[in-house]
Design an enzyme around this catalytic site. Structure first.
Site, short mmCIF file in Angstrom:
data_model
loop_
_atom_site.label_atom_id
_atom_site.label_comp_id
_atom_site.label_asym_id
_atom_site.label_seq_id
_atom_site.Cartn_x
_atom_site.Cartn_y
_atom_site.Cartn_z
CG ASP A 4 -2.62 -0.82 1.45
OD1 ASP A 4 -2.35 -1.56 0.53
OD2 ASP A 4 -2.41 -0.83 2.00
CG HIS B 59 2.01 0.05 4.55
ND1 HIS B 59 2.28 -1.11 5.49
CD2 HIS B 59 0.86 0.45 4.48
CE1 HIS B 59 1.15 -0.76 6.20
NE2 HIS B 59 0.43 0.28 5.26
#
Length: 405
Positions: free
Chosen positions: A53, A199
């Site tokens: 993400d 991430h």
């Protein structure tokens, strides 16, 4: 004399009801229970889906892509459209190397902090911009923080995006997170069909590029490969599946309260272990010897979602292999050393007998109680209740370690 009503009371009641419909129900049904979201592939499979993400990030995304390329694994990147427009070369590289793109947001803001119109419009805008940039049709959407309101759910629907959550959260974003901690968390929770969130930008990017090579090595060593979400072929959670999710959540809570741990701390395995004094009285071994109540013992519990996905035909070879994990734990974990035998209370006595366990009939009251619980679980998981009666499946320590250790 009539009681006076505070004039603001009705207004506050209406506000509370509105917040429940706007935030509370999406939080419970979608974010927690997963209704309508993709968060898990086949539990018995050997594929998982790594997802990243908050990117793309010119400082950290290339290192993530390098690690994936070195391990010959694929992933799905949930991108911020504004950042992607500033770094189109990274979008091109992601796609050229066989990965997939999903929609994260146009702006990275928690759904609860957005005005409804802004929350509704954001996924539509982000998808339009990312599709124009990538030249590909996008299927997946994951809002920042995995948070939902009625407005952004409607926006995802308007954008024709399937919401994606996760079944393993690496925790790379947490304050004080370290690569070893992220690696350990993913290792403990790794299981077939997992959707893993990490991430490649933001706070998590301090940790993920360093942690990722070891995570990928561990996955490969255990026979797992990472694929894109489209390749994982996972379907959104439907209403008939909610009882199974509730039952799995209850299992996790009971495990935490009772100190039940997966064999080798691998959550995706078949067996969870609990050392305890044997709780039943009046039972005997097949040779007539008494099974004394209070004897230090090791109870194993079966991972029911995985058992349902495997079916009994695949259960036996998988059980033989993973009883080896149990044997390793039994030899190495100090709290298990006093256990004199291993046992399970279940309706799967005939199957466990094929693995060498002795079957001992239970007292009628215990058998009825366990049969009711077994039938409830089968109904929750959408499978037909077993016709066999619950029994005690039991094996002495020495024999178990000889067979499986």
């Amino acid at each position: 004399m009539k009681a006076r009503h505070w004039p603001g009371g009705r207004w506050l009641s209406g506000l509370a009801a509105g917040l429940l419909a706007y935030i509370g129900l999406p939080y419970l049904l979608v974010q927690r229970l997963g209704l309508g979201t993709v968060r898990q592939g086949r539990a018995s499979g050997e594929q998982v889906a790594l997802t990243f993400d908050d990117g793309p990030d010119p400082q950290h995304t290339p290192a993530v892509l390098d690690a994936l390329a070195a391990a010959d694994m694929r992933a799905t990147f949930f991108l911020l459209s504004g950042t992607a427009q500033r770094h189109p070369e990274l979008v091109r590289r992601i796609l050229a190397e066989g990965h997939e793109i999903g929609v994260h947001a146009a702006r990275h803001r928690h759904a609860w902090a957005r005005l409804p119109w802004d929350a509704y419009r954001d996924p539509v805008q982000a998808r339009r911009e990312l599709e124009r940039l990538s030249g590909s049709r996008l299927r997946w959407g994951r809002p920042p923080h995995g948070a939902y309101t009625l407005a952004n759910l409607l926006g995802l629907r308007r954008a024709r995006l399937t919401p994606v959550h996760w079944s393993i959260e690496g925790g790379d974003w947490a304050r004080g997170a370290m690569p070893q901690g992220v690696q350990d968390k993913v290792r403990r929770e790794l299981h077939g069909g997992a959707v893993i969130v990490l991430h490649d930008s933001g706070p998590g990017a301090r940790v993920t590029p360093t942690a990722l090579p070891e995570i990928l090595r561990e996955m490969a060593e255990r026979g797992f490969s990472s694929v894109t979400l489209s390749e994982l072929n996972a379907a959104p959670v439907t209403r008939p599946e909610l009882p199974a999710r509730l039952m799995a959540g209850l299992d996790r809570r009971l495990d935490a309260q009772l100190g039940i741990r997966p064999a080798l701390d691998r959550r995706g395995g078949l067996f969870r272990l609990q050392p305890l004094p044997f709780p039943l009285a009046g039972l005997r071994w097949p040779d007539g010897g008494v099974i004394a109540r209070g004897t230090p013992a090791l109870e194993f519990h079966v991972n029911n979602p995985l058992l349902v996905d495997l079916g009994l035909r695949q259960f036996i070879p998988r059980a033989r292999r993973e009883f080896g994990w149990v044997a390793q734990d039994w030899r190495e974990r100090p709290e298990l050393q006093e256990a004199e035998f291993i046992y399970c209370l279940s309706v799967h006595g005939p199957v466990l007998a094929r693995l060498g366990f002795a079957s001992v009939p239970l007292a009628p009251l215990d058998a009825r109680r366990l049969k009711l619980w077994s039938d409830l679980m089968h109904h929750a998981y959408g499978t037909a209740p077993r016709k066999s009666q619950p029994v005690l499946s039991i094996m002495p320590r020495a024999e178990f370690l000889r067979r499986f250790g």
